[in-house]
Enzyme design. Structure first.
Site, PDB file in Angstrom:
ATOM      1  CE  LYS A  22      14.948   5.704  28.696  1.00  0.00           C
ATOM      2  NZ  LYS A  22      15.386   7.007  29.226  1.00  0.00           N
ATOM      3  CG  ASN A  23      15.329   8.271  25.157  1.00  0.00           C
ATOM      4  OD1 ASN A  23      15.050   8.049  26.336  1.00  0.00           O
ATOM      5  ND2 ASN A  23      16.570   8.199  24.695  1.00  0.00           N
ATOM      6  CB  CYS A 126      22.322   8.154  33.440  1.00  0.00           C
ATOM      7  SG  CYS A 126      21.219   6.799  33.100  1.00  0.00           S
ATOM      8  NE  ARG A 408      16.323   5.640  34.843  1.00  0.00           N
ATOM      9  CZ  ARG A 408      17.332   6.281  34.296  1.00  0.00           C
ATOM     10  NH1 ARG A 408      18.562   6.049  34.704  1.00  0.00           N
ATOM     11  NH2 ARG A 408      17.149   7.189  33.383  1.00  0.00           N
TER      12      ARG A 408
END
Ligand code: UD1
Length: 429
Positions: A22-23, A126, A408
């Site tokens: 994801k990152n 977050c 997410r």
């Protein structure tokens, strides 16, 4: 709102395919803003954050087409995205969009580099500490952008384009490094970034920028030297495997005393966490297919860990390690040095019977004989998956509320775990 129910006690056995990171996928998608040509990204994970960023980029004028899996693709193979920012139609990233996902703030650098201006809302994301953006702004100033703050927005302008400069970060920041790197790729001349983040996802973005035509030296080190290009061109890039997902499943297997092959995982992306797991008594074998994790019989030994920028122990695995250590034989010391206030999972783990004492940035985790299922609340992305890990070890039923945090960042988690024998299901509201 969806919830996840876990009945603990099953040993995990089988294979878990590791998805694209994801990152890395998020900044790679943002890099599409730097060129009028098409950027093709392969192995993009199916995640709520990725979809959300697709919408945000659409707002700026990026056309996105998504191709699903094809016959012959490996089981873990993700989606293929084609992103084309032929015309940037809007250089404003509004609050409603950026507040939902912090990483979307990173459009700032690419937009000002290509268009000479950008107006981007200060981020949300977050709820883990204050998470300022001073380093991002300092980096863009060093490349000649004028930066103003107005009504919760950052307004950046560089009517004649950005020029290369020297950026020396006072603190390691993944996001500020991404922003600086992408902006420098289209700045005139040479940029040197000192104290750059060395996270593998930064390296992945740098490698993609090289394919697009930028010249970058020092990839993987803390000093990056970038020769910007007037124009960047079409490229195709495969997103690297997710080291946080890898570490998370390794801990899930360890907590159940299971034996699982993590397909596509790369051990070189998480040497420190694997070393910590070895010290805790987990067996780890690296093969060319991935990483095999097993633990048979013997109890878990406590560990002493401090989160650090890469190659240190990642803050994004801190909550998961805490869940694992809550059933170790002895007291573990876990220190969080990256984010303040990243201990919100502690009170939820306590609901399952974990014995954790907090003292400033240190958590003392005294292993208990067993956890018991309970209702718990997911508070952020990594915290929520720590509750899944604890639920897998707990006796009886654990119900995790607010699982949108999980969606997410973790692709098909209940499917991946239940295929290995976990009793886990999604309860749709
Ligand atoms: C990224 C990751 C996140 C991970 C974090 C640290 C993505 C999408 N997110 O977040 O999962 O937990 O790296 O590895 O890749 N800071 C400042 N000023 C700034 C920017 C950051 O003081 O301008 C501080 C932060 O408050 C924090 C530290 O620097 O204490 C590290 O933050 P940073 O590396 O920037 O995190 P993100 O890029 O937001």
């Amino acid at each position: 709102m969806d919830r996840i129910r876990v009945i603990g006690g099953s040993r995990l056995e089988g294979t878990i395919p590791i998805s694209g990171a994801k990152n890395a996928a998020l900044p790679l998608m943002i890099a599409s803003l730097l060129t009028a040509d098409t950027l093709t990204l392969k192995n993009v994970p199916q995640l709520a954050d990725v979809i959300q960023l697709g919408r945000i980029l659409g707002n700026h004028g990026v056309d996105l087409t998504i191709a699903g899996k094809r016959p012959g693709d490996a089981p873990g193979q993700g989606q293929t995205f084609r992103l084309t920012a032929h015309d940037i139609v809007d250089t404003v990233a509004p609050y409603e969009m950026v507040s939902r996902m912090r990483a979307s703030f990173w459009v700032l650098g690419p937009l000002v580099a290509r268009m000479g201006k950008a107006k981007v809302s200060l981020p949300g994301g977050c709820a883990i500490g204050t998470r300022p953006v001073d380093l991002h702004l300092e980096a863009l100033r060093a490349l000649g952008a004028q930066i103003d703050l107005e009504d919760g927005y950052v307004i950046a302008s560089a009517p004649k384009g950005l020029s290369g400069g020297r950026i020396s970060f006072a603190k390691v920041s993944v996001g500020a490094t991404h922003n600086a790197l992408m902006a420098a790729a289209r700045a005139k001349g040479e940029t040197i970034i000192e104290n750059a983040a060395r996270e593998p996802e930064v390296g992945d973005v740098a490698e993609c920028l090289v394919k697009m035509g930028a010249k970058i030296d020092g990839i993987g080190t803390s000093t990056l030297t970038i020769q910007g290009a007037d124009e960047l061109k079409a490229a195709a890039h495969t997103v690297l495997p997710d080291r946080i997902e890898t570490g998370t499943y390794a801990m899930a297997v360890a907590v159940t005393g299971g034996d699982v092959m993590l397909d596509n995982a790369r051990a070189d992306l998480l040497e420190e966490p694997l070393e910590v797991l070895r010290k805790a008594g987990v067996e780890i074998t690296t093969t060319n297919r991935g990483i095999r994790i097993s633990r048979n019989g013997a109890g878990l030994k406590p560990v002493k860990v401090e989160t650090q920028p890469f190659p240190g122990f990642p803050t994004d695995l801190q909550a998961q390690l805490m869940a694992l250590m809550s059933v170790a034989e002895g007291t573990s010391t876990i220190r969080e040095t990256i984010f303040e206030n990243r201990f919100m999972h502690v009170q939820e783990l306590a609901r399952l019977g974990a014995d954790i004492a907090l003292d400033g940035d240190v958590a003392l985790v005294s292993g208990v004989k067993g956890l018991r299922g309970a209702q718990v609340m997911a508070t952020d992305l990594r915290a929520s998956v720590s509750l899944v890990i604890a639920g897998l070890a707990a006796e009886g039923e654990t119900v995790i509320n607010r699982v949108y945090h999980l969606d997410r960042g973790f692709e098909r988690i209940e499917e991946k775990l239940s295929r290995c024998g976990a009793q886990i299901e999604r309860l749709s509201a």
